[in-house]
Structure formats: structure tokens, C-alpha cells
Enzyme design. Structure first.
Site, PDB file in Angstrom:
ATOM      1  CG  ASP A 221      -1.965  -1.240   1.355  1.00 14.76           C
ATOM      2  OD1 ASP A 221      -2.089  -1.887   0.327  1.00 14.76           O
ATOM      3  OD2 ASP A 221      -2.940  -1.228   2.192  1.00 14.76           O
TER       4      ASP A 221
ATOM      5  CG  ASP B 209      -6.663  -0.043   1.084  1.00 12.49           C
ATOM      6  OD1 ASP B 209      -6.819  -1.096   1.414  1.00 12.49           O
ATOM      7  OD2 ASP B 209      -6.932   0.972   1.837  1.00 12.49           O
TER       8      ASP B 209
ATOM      9  CG  HIS C 120     -11.256   1.189   0.206  1.00 12.47           C
ATOM     10  ND1 HIS C 120     -11.608  -0.164   0.456  1.00 12.47           N
ATOM     11  CD2 HIS C 120     -10.452   1.640   0.993  1.00 12.47           C
ATOM     12  CE1 HIS C 120     -10.535  -0.369   1.470  1.00 12.47           C
ATOM     13  NE2 HIS C 120      -9.993   0.804   1.616  1.00 12.47           N
TER      14      HIS C 120
ATOM     15  CG  HIS D 184      -8.549   5.252   2.771  1.00 13.37           C
ATOM     16  ND1 HIS D 184      -9.641   5.092   3.726  1.00 13.37           N
ATOM     17  CD2 HIS D 184      -7.894   4.169   2.789  1.00 13.37           C
ATOM     18  CE1 HIS D 184      -9.452   3.847   4.044  1.00 13.37           C
ATOM     19  NE2 HIS D 184      -8.570   3.243   3.397  1.00 13.37           N
TER      20      HIS D 184
ATOM     21  CE  LYS E  31      -4.189  -4.386   1.043  1.00 13.04           C
ATOM     22  NZ  LYS E  31      -4.613  -3.182   2.077  1.00 13.04           N
TER      23      LYS E  31
ATOM     24  CB  CYS F 277      -2.171  -2.778   5.189  1.00 14.41           C
ATOM     25  SG  CYS F 277      -4.018  -2.100   4.877  1.00 14.41           S
TER      26      CYS F 277
HETATM   27  C1  VGL Z   1      -4.612   0.813   5.431  1.00 15.54           C
HETATM   28  C2  VGL Z   1      -6.321   1.834   6.997  1.00 15.54           C
HETATM   29  C3  VGL Z   1      -7.284   1.706   6.112  1.00 15.54           C
HETATM   30  C4  VGL Z   1      -3.284   0.244   5.360  1.00 15.54           C
HETATM   31  C5  VGL Z   1      -5.652   0.574   4.616  1.00 15.54           C
HETATM   32  O1  VGL Z   1      -2.901   0.219   4.301  1.00 15.54           O
HETATM   33  O2  VGL Z   1      -2.668   0.057   6.488  1.00 15.54           O
HETATM   34  N1  VGL Z   1      -4.953   1.251   6.811  1.00 15.54           N
HETATM   35  N2  VGL Z   1      -6.916   1.034   4.763  1.00 15.54           N
HETATM   36 ZN    ZN Z   2      -8.332   1.228   3.392  1.00 13.00          ZN
END
Ligand code: VGL
Ligand code: ZN
Length: 198
Positions: free
Chosen positions: A9, A47, A49, A82, A106, A151
Site C-alpha cells: 500500500d 488498497d 475501495h 481513502h 484489496k 495492512c
Molecule cells: C490501511 C487503514 C485503512 C493500510 C488501509 O494500508 O494500512 N489502513 N486502509
Molecule cells: Zn483502506
């Protein structure tokens, strides 16, 4: 032994100026780029969404970012919006090398979050990463990226549980550190037999 680097990420929203900025998030880029040539395989997670994802506080009237809520699969931290699919925030940091072998996305199901690169937060829905690694004969993993206590840690814990030999390169990770979450994640990883490199 086939050894893969998993880059977790390293996206604009987790870097300074991003929607869920991790302090010093951009500082991992140069070291991760330099590490890449030392591995047999390089996998990046992203990440990813949909708008109005259920992990966003904005999807829960009356809730603010960083509060906790109960979801059918357990407790869930609510985040600022995010890494919305296709936005600049979801893109990799502009200086990150993206010439790896696989990008695994993901968190794309609206009703469930996915911190780990292996399983969504119900801990049973697979992303397919395990099958990819096993079919390539990869047994050893080194992890780096963002965020150490979410993550990266969830990915490391799942990997250890699945029987991979796991190292987290802490110098190339940065944490959110929400109410002690970093210390908790470090102890859990140690307990699970994850090697913490610092
Ligand atoms: C993450 C919070 C929400 C991460 C991803 O990459 O650690 N943290 N989504
Ligand atoms: Zn996230």
C-alpha cells in the site's frame, strides 16, 4: 528457496498530503525501490475501495474518522475516505517502482474491509495471493510499506499463519499508531514468529 518482496500500500493517500496520511509514509519509497532487485519476485498490494466503502466514517451517519464500529465480521476502525478506485489518492507514490510481477488489489467489496493482502477482514475471504505465491514456489516473504500496524501487520500475521517464512523490514515501513496500535502489532507479529528487521 524462492523469496518474494511484498510492498504494501505505498499509495498517495497514505503519504503526506493524502487522505489518510501516515507520518513519514513517503520515506519508505527509496529504500523499497532499492530492495526490489534483491528478490526473486516482487508483489505490490493496492488498497482499492469503491466510493461509499463501509470502512469509511462517511458511510456511517454520526460517526467520525478513527471511531470504531461493529460490523458483521467484527470491530472495524472507521477511516477517512481513502484509496477510492481510480483516484489519484489510490495511485502508487509517483516515485515508487511498479515494475513488479503482480499487483494485488484489496478492499474492493463495499461491505468488507481488507487490511491483509491474503484475507479480507472476515479472515476467510481470500484475495488469491496465497495461491499465486504457492504456485510460484515462493516460501519466504519480506514485507515493507504502509502502514506497519494495519495492512503490513495483518498481511504478516496471515502469512505466518499460512506457513510462510516472514520478515518485516521495519526500516521500510511507517505506522499510523492509533492508541497503541503499533506496539500491539509488533508484539502480535513477534508472538507469531515474524522476524522484525530494524
Ligand atoms: C490501511 C487503514 C485503512 C493500510 C488501509 O494500508 O494500512 N489502513 N486502509
Ligand atoms: Zn483502506
Amino acid at each position: 528457496m524462492t523469496h518474494a518482496l511484498i510492498v504494501v500500500d505505498v499509495q498517495n493517500d497514505f503519504c503526506p498530503g493524502g487522505a489518510l496520511a501516515v507520518p513519514g509514509g513517503d520515506e519508505v519509497v527509496a529504500s523499497i525501490n532499492a530492495m526490489m532487485d534483491q528478490f526473486d519476485a516482487v508483489i505490490l498490494t493496492q488498497d482499492w475501495h469503491p466510493a461509499a466503502h463501509s470502512s469509511f466514517a462517511s458511510s456511517h451517519p454520526g460517526k467520525a474518522p478513527f471511531e470504531i464500529t461493529d460490523m458483521p465480521y467484527g470491530t472495524q476502525v472507521l477511516w477517512p475516505d481513502h484509496c477510492v478506485q481510480g483516484t489519484e489518492g489510490a495511485a502508487f507514490h509517483k516515485d515508487l517502482r511498479t515494475d513488479g510481477d503482480l499487483i494485488i488489489r484489496k478492499g474492493f467489496r463495499v461491505g468488507i474491509d481488507s487490511y491483509s493482502g491474503f484475507f479480507e477482514n472476515d479472515q476467510t475471504t481470500p484475495t488469491g495471493l496465497e495461491g499465486y505465491l504457492r504456485s510460484r514456489g515462493i516460501t519466504r516473504l519480506t514485507l515493507a510499506g504502509l502502514a506497519t500496524d494495519f495492512c503490513v501487520a495483518f498481511t504478516a500475521l496471515d502469512a505466518a499463519r499460512l506457513g510462510f517464512d516472514v520478515t518485516v523490514e521495519l526500516t521500510a515501513c511507517r505506522a499510523i499508531d492509533l492508541e497503541g496500535s503499533l506496539q500491539a502489532a509488533l508484539s502480535q507479529m513477534k508472538e507469531a514468529g515474524v522476524a522484525l528487521q530494524s
